[in-house]
Scaffold this active site. Structure first.
Site, PDB file in Angstrom:
ATOM      1  N   ASP A 121       0.696  -1.180  -0.026  1.00 22.64           N
ATOM      2  CA  ASP A 121       0.099   0.027  -0.158  1.00 22.64           C
ATOM      3  C   ASP A 121       0.769   1.159   0.012  1.00 22.64           C
ATOM      4  OD1 ASP A 121      -2.389  -1.381   0.098  1.00 22.64           O
ATOM      5  OD2 ASP A 121      -2.802  -1.221   2.030  1.00 22.64           O
ATOM      6  N   GLY A 122       2.042   1.185   0.681  1.00 24.27           N
ATOM      7  CA  GLY A 122       2.981   2.443   0.762  1.00 24.27           C
ATOM      8  C   GLY A 122       3.252   2.704  -0.866  1.00 24.27           C
ATOM      9  N   ASP A 176      -4.964   9.295   4.701  1.00 21.64           N
ATOM     10  CA  ASP A 176      -5.059  10.185   5.839  1.00 21.64           C
ATOM     11  C   ASP A 176      -4.370  11.285   6.101  1.00 21.64           C
ATOM     12  OD1 ASP A 176      -2.885   8.685   6.825  1.00 21.64           O
ATOM     13  OD2 ASP A 176      -4.281   7.003   7.418  1.00 21.64           O
ATOM     14  N   ALA A 183      -6.811   1.737   7.356  1.00 22.55           N
ATOM     15  CA  ALA A 183      -5.205   1.949   7.713  1.00 22.55           C
ATOM     16  C   ALA A 183      -4.999   2.515   9.147  1.00 22.55           C
ATOM     17  CB  ALA A 183      -4.746   2.721   6.693  1.00 22.55           C
ATOM     18  N   TYR A 184      -4.190   3.396   9.214  1.00 24.36           N
ATOM     19  CA  TYR A 184      -4.006   3.842  10.672  1.00 24.36           C
ATOM     20  C   TYR A 184      -5.322   3.912  11.658  1.00 24.36           C
ATOM     21  CZ  TYR A 184      -1.248   6.358  14.008  1.00 24.36           C
ATOM     22  OH  TYR A 184      -0.519   6.697  15.355  1.00 24.36           O
TER      23      TYR A 184
END
Length: 294
Positions: free
Chosen positions: A69-70, A144, A185-186
């Site tokens: 994903d990064g 985000d 995610a986060y």
């Protein structure tokens, strides 16, 4: 039919570029041209196709991202303004943003050249950092915008306003403002909700709040969020965008977050149910980890 395809590769996940070369071979076998970043072109035997990012993107009709994903987020930050669709190939672990696994590379290329795919728009956020009444930085996020304390383990107090109305004050480690795409995610790790990525919402989730309750806020995407760093914070804090770009902030600074005019165009080759993806990637994998199967 797509002919010119750009490739973003995470060399840490494709150390010998075997998957990158396989992708290039598939593209060429279908009559297309593959364009790489210049720092990878020599190793991938693509000297004639090496190009810097802007040159590559000026020629590409679609982009492939090889990594996790990064890697996808880094690629998306390069292409969103140009409206170029992006297809993710997962070389990582979870890979919520990636569409296919490495074993399906040739089938994916075939689908692209046969025009058997759809493009899905994903909303982005625009973040503005305001210091002493002036905008000092702007950025966009697919996942985000994270406002967090610095390296010292000191509580940061953040005041959150929605459309100018004070909504809550969060003492703790910080606050995550995310898109639905970024909900897994986060934000999810911080206790936020799982939200279908094609919805049009903004989610705000506190990080380790020093209060007896911890709840996320979810609003329509036309709301404008403002987060103020309390005046009594005596250390440097940070704003991180998609985990890719970081900015320092201090007491009295504000961060305005709203829906961006831009969207990222995700390529979808097959129909898939989002909740099945969540179950398979998070819950099933979690069981495997607990059972020491990975």
């Amino acid at each position: 039919m797509m002919k010119k395809i750009g490739i973003f590769t995470n060399k840490d996940k494709d150390k010998d570029l075997a998957f990158t070369k396989s992708l290039m071979e598939s593209i060429v076998s279908m009559g297309g041209n593959a364009y790489l970043l210049s720092d990878l072109s020599d190793e991938a035997d693509a000297k004639n196709n090496g190009a810097i990012v802007d040159e590559m993107l000026s020629q590409c009709e679609i982009v492939f991202s090889l990594g996790g994903d990064g890697t996808f987020l880094r690629a998306a930050r390069k292409v969103y303004q140009k409206g170029i669709p992006i297809l993710g190939i997962n070389l990582g672990n979870l890979g919520f943003l990636t569409e296919i696994d490495v074993g399906d590379i040739h089938n994916a290329v075939t689908s692209i050249f046969q025009n058997k795919f759809e493009v899905e728009d994903r909303m982005m956020l625009e973040a503005s950092i305001i210091s002493s009444g002036k905008v000092t930085a702007k950025d966009v996020a697919l996942n985000d915008v994270v406002i967090a304390r610095g390296y010292l383990p000191r509580i940061i107090r953040l005041k959150m306003y929605i459309d100018g109305v004070l909504t809550d004050t969060f003492p703790g480690d910080g606050l995550i403002v995310s898109t639905p795409t970024g909900s897994t995610a986060y934000s999810l790790a911080a206790g936020g909700p799982i939200v279908e990525p094609n919805t049009d919402l903004i989610i705000a989730t506190p990080i380790c709040p020093h209060i007896l309750y911890s709840r996320s806020y979810i609003t329509p995407s036309d709301k404008v969020y403002r987060i103020d760093v309390n005046e009594d914070y005596h250390h440097i804090a940070t704003v991180t965008v998609d985990g890719q770009a970081g900015y320092e902030i201090k007491a009295g600074d504000s961060i305005e977050v709203k829906k961006s005019q831009y969207a990222v165009k995700l390529v979808r080759i097959r129909k898939r149910n989002f909740f099945n993806v969540v179950r398979n990637k998070i819950y099933t994998r979690g069981e495997s980890i607990r059972n020491n199967e990975v």
